[in-house]
Design a protein around this motif. Structure first.
Motif, PDB file in Angstrom:
ATOM      1  N   ARG A  34     -20.795  30.298 -34.555  1.00 11.74           N
ATOM      2  CA  ARG A  34     -21.946  29.152 -35.375  1.00 11.74           C
ATOM      3  C   ARG A  34     -22.113  30.423 -36.479  1.00 11.74           C
ATOM      4  O   ARG A  34     -22.952  29.913 -37.357  1.00 11.74           O
ATOM      5  CB  ARG A  34     -23.177  29.328 -33.552  1.00 11.74           C
ATOM      6  CG  ARG A  34     -23.863  30.744 -33.508  1.00 11.74           C
ATOM      7  CD  ARG A  34     -24.769  29.929 -32.089  1.00 11.74           C
ATOM      8  NE  ARG A  34     -25.432  31.725 -31.721  1.00 11.74           N
ATOM      9  CZ  ARG A  34     -25.173  32.160 -31.163  1.00 11.74           C
ATOM     10  NH1 ARG A  34     -23.808  31.862 -30.741  1.00 11.74           N
ATOM     11  NH2 ARG A  34     -25.530  32.990 -30.475  1.00 11.74           N
ATOM     12  N   GLN A  35     -22.319  31.286 -36.014  1.00  5.75           N
ATOM     13  CA  GLN A  35     -22.345  32.279 -37.145  1.00  5.75           C
ATOM     14  C   GLN A  35     -22.114  32.082 -38.448  1.00  5.75           C
ATOM     15  O   GLN A  35     -22.412  32.086 -39.686  1.00  5.75           O
ATOM     16  CB  GLN A  35     -22.472  33.946 -35.981  1.00  5.75           C
ATOM     17  CG  GLN A  35     -23.491  34.333 -35.811  1.00  5.75           C
ATOM     18  CD  GLN A  35     -25.236  34.203 -35.351  1.00  5.75           C
ATOM     19  OE1 GLN A  35     -24.892  33.969 -36.890  1.00  5.75           O
ATOM     20  NE2 GLN A  35     -26.067  34.410 -35.082  1.00  5.75           N
ATOM     21  N   ASP A  36     -20.162  31.901 -38.430  1.00  4.82           N
ATOM     22  CA  ASP A  36     -20.086  32.400 -39.738  1.00  4.82           C
ATOM     23  C   ASP A  36     -20.522  30.501 -40.194  1.00  4.82           C
ATOM     24  O   ASP A  36     -20.808  30.360 -41.599  1.00  4.82           O
ATOM     25  CB  ASP A  36     -18.503  32.478 -39.053  1.00  4.82           C
ATOM     26  CG  ASP A  36     -17.896  33.707 -39.571  1.00  4.82           C
ATOM     27  OD1 ASP A  36     -18.173  34.031 -40.188  1.00  4.82           O
ATOM     28  OD2 ASP A  36     -17.274  33.692 -38.451  1.00  4.82           O
ATOM     29  N   ALA A  37     -20.971  29.701 -39.033  1.00  4.91           N
ATOM     30  CA  ALA A  37     -21.310  28.484 -39.875  1.00  4.91           C
ATOM     31  C   ALA A  37     -22.663  28.388 -40.914  1.00  4.91           C
ATOM     32  O   ALA A  37     -22.344  27.472 -41.655  1.00  4.91           O
ATOM     33  CB  ALA A  37     -21.601  27.074 -38.439  1.00  4.91           C
ATOM     34  N   PHE A  38     -23.725  28.955 -39.777  1.00  4.29           N
ATOM     35  CA  PHE A  38     -25.153  29.294 -40.403  1.00  4.29           C
ATOM     36  C   PHE A  38     -24.853  30.130 -41.840  1.00  4.29           C
ATOM     37  O   PHE A  38     -25.359  29.429 -42.450  1.00  4.29           O
ATOM     38  CB  PHE A  38     -25.838  30.161 -39.447  1.00  4.29           C
ATOM     39  CG  PHE A  38     -26.001  29.634 -38.520  1.00  4.29           C
ATOM     40  CD1 PHE A  38     -26.760  28.060 -38.759  1.00  4.29           C
ATOM     41  CD2 PHE A  38     -26.171  29.701 -36.799  1.00  4.29           C
ATOM     42  CE1 PHE A  38     -27.500  26.921 -37.729  1.00  4.29           C
ATOM     43  CE2 PHE A  38     -26.920  28.835 -35.703  1.00  4.29           C
ATOM     44  CZ  PHE A  38     -27.534  27.913 -35.820  1.00  4.29           C
ATOM     45  N   ARG A  39     -24.172  31.339 -41.591  1.00  4.80           N
ATOM     46  CA  ARG A  39     -24.381  32.870 -42.778  1.00  4.80           C
ATOM     47  C   ARG A  39     -23.191  31.344 -43.562  1.00  4.80           C
ATOM     48  O   ARG A  39     -23.711  31.793 -45.589  1.00  4.80           O
ATOM     49  CB  ARG A  39     -23.178  33.370 -42.344  1.00  4.80           C
ATOM     50  CG  ARG A  39     -24.217  34.428 -41.305  1.00  4.80           C
ATOM     51  CD  ARG A  39     -23.189  35.585 -41.640  1.00  4.80           C
ATOM     52  NE  ARG A  39     -24.296  36.313 -40.424  1.00  4.80           N
ATOM     53  CZ  ARG A  39     -23.276  37.377 -39.458  1.00  4.80           C
ATOM     54  NH1 ARG A  39     -22.251  36.543 -39.240  1.00  4.80           N
ATOM     55  NH2 ARG A  39     -24.006  37.942 -38.190  1.00  4.80           N
ATOM     56  N   SER A  40     -22.355  30.873 -43.737  1.00  7.54           N
ATOM     57  CA  SER A  40     -21.420  29.566 -44.783  1.00  7.54           C
ATOM     58  C   SER A  40     -21.796  28.880 -45.366  1.00  7.54           C
ATOM     59  O   SER A  40     -22.093  28.613 -47.186  1.00  7.54           O
ATOM     60  CB  SER A  40     -20.322  29.764 -44.377  1.00  7.54           C
ATOM     61  OG  SER A  40     -19.278  29.179 -45.109  1.00  7.54           O
ATOM     62  N   CYS A  41     -23.031  28.193 -45.039  1.00  4.04           N
ATOM     63  CA  CYS A  41     -23.972  27.569 -45.417  1.00  4.04           C
ATOM     64  C   CYS A  41     -24.631  27.718 -46.149  1.00  4.04           C
ATOM     65  O   CYS A  41     -25.119  26.992 -46.936  1.00  4.04           O
ATOM     66  CB  CYS A  41     -24.676  26.282 -44.098  1.00  4.04           C
ATOM     67  SG  CYS A  41     -25.646  24.852 -44.862  1.00  4.04           S
TER      68      CYS A  41
END
Lengths: 149, 80
Positions: free
Chosen positions: A103-110
């Motif tokens: 999730r962290q990379d999904a949130f940060r990238s978004c």
């Protein structure tokens, strides 16, 4: 892949379409952001918006931002769709979706993609107000600034 | 004299009253050309408030201009 990742849409779109194209069994999370047309801005009642893009450079810069996101974050796939044309209050103006293992990379990238798109992609917004006036966001202030000096 | 192709967007398109034109100019760079256009069409923005694209790519305001180049001045963006 990235050539198609940033798109301008001249008509309303269903965000389930880009989202469903990102299904991947390796993905453990999907994060998305929708920017909506709001009925007010800086104390004025807004009734509709017009988005205008410089399409060649908007597509190039949008896809460059997505390439950067792939380098900065551990993500699987991403899409960004930005509307052009005349939009009514409540319509989706921009949509970003990201899949990642975690999730962290999904949130940060978004967040990275929407922030960079807003700051860098040559798209302009004209607000139409309830009082009958209209103005290009960030440009009318520039004009006022010029007039003062 | 060289011929430069111009495309206008957003507030500059409205001020110019058209979205593109070809213009004969002796300007050597986008900053100088913008000075001509600003004087001719009363554009509200200064070069400090604009970016410029030459032939479809962001460029410096002092990039040398060549015959046939396509120039787009980019007002402050407001996507999202």
């Amino acid at each position: 892949m990235t050539q198609e990742s940033f798109l301008l849409a001249g008509k309303a779109f269903d965000p389930r379409d880009p989202a469903s194209s990102m299904k991947n069994p390796a993905a453990g999370g999907f994060s998305s952001f929708e920017g909506w047309v709001r009925n007010h801005n800086e104390g004025r009642d807004v009734i509709s918006l017009e988005y205008e893009a410089y399409p060649d450079l908007a597509n190039r810069e949008g896809n460059r931002i997505i390439d950067e996101a792939f380098k900065k974050f551990d993500i699987i796939d991403t899409r960004c769709v930005h509307r052009t044309g005349h939009l009514q209050v409540g319509e989706i103006a921009v949509w970003v979706g990201v899949t990642a293992k975690h999730r962290q990379d999904a949130f940060r990238s978004c967040r990275y993609i929407i922030d960079e798109v807003k700051a860098r992609v040559p798209i302009w917004k004209k607000e139409h107000y309830a009082d009958g006036h209209s103005g290009w966001v960030r440009c009318e202030h520039c004009e006022a600034h010029v007039h003062r000096h | 004299m060289k011929t430069i192709r111009l495309q206008y967007f957003a507030i500059l398109r409205e001020k110019r009253g058209q979205s593109e034109e070809s213009r004969q100019t002796t300007a050597t760079c986008p900053a100088e050309l913008y000075g001509e256009l600003k004087a001719a069409f009363h554009f509200p923005l200064t070069t400090e408030q604009l970016r410029v694209a030459v032939n479809g790519e962001f460029s410096a305001m002092d990039t040398p201009l060549n015959e046939g180049d396509e120039v787009v001045y980019i007002p402050p963006v407001a996507g999202g």
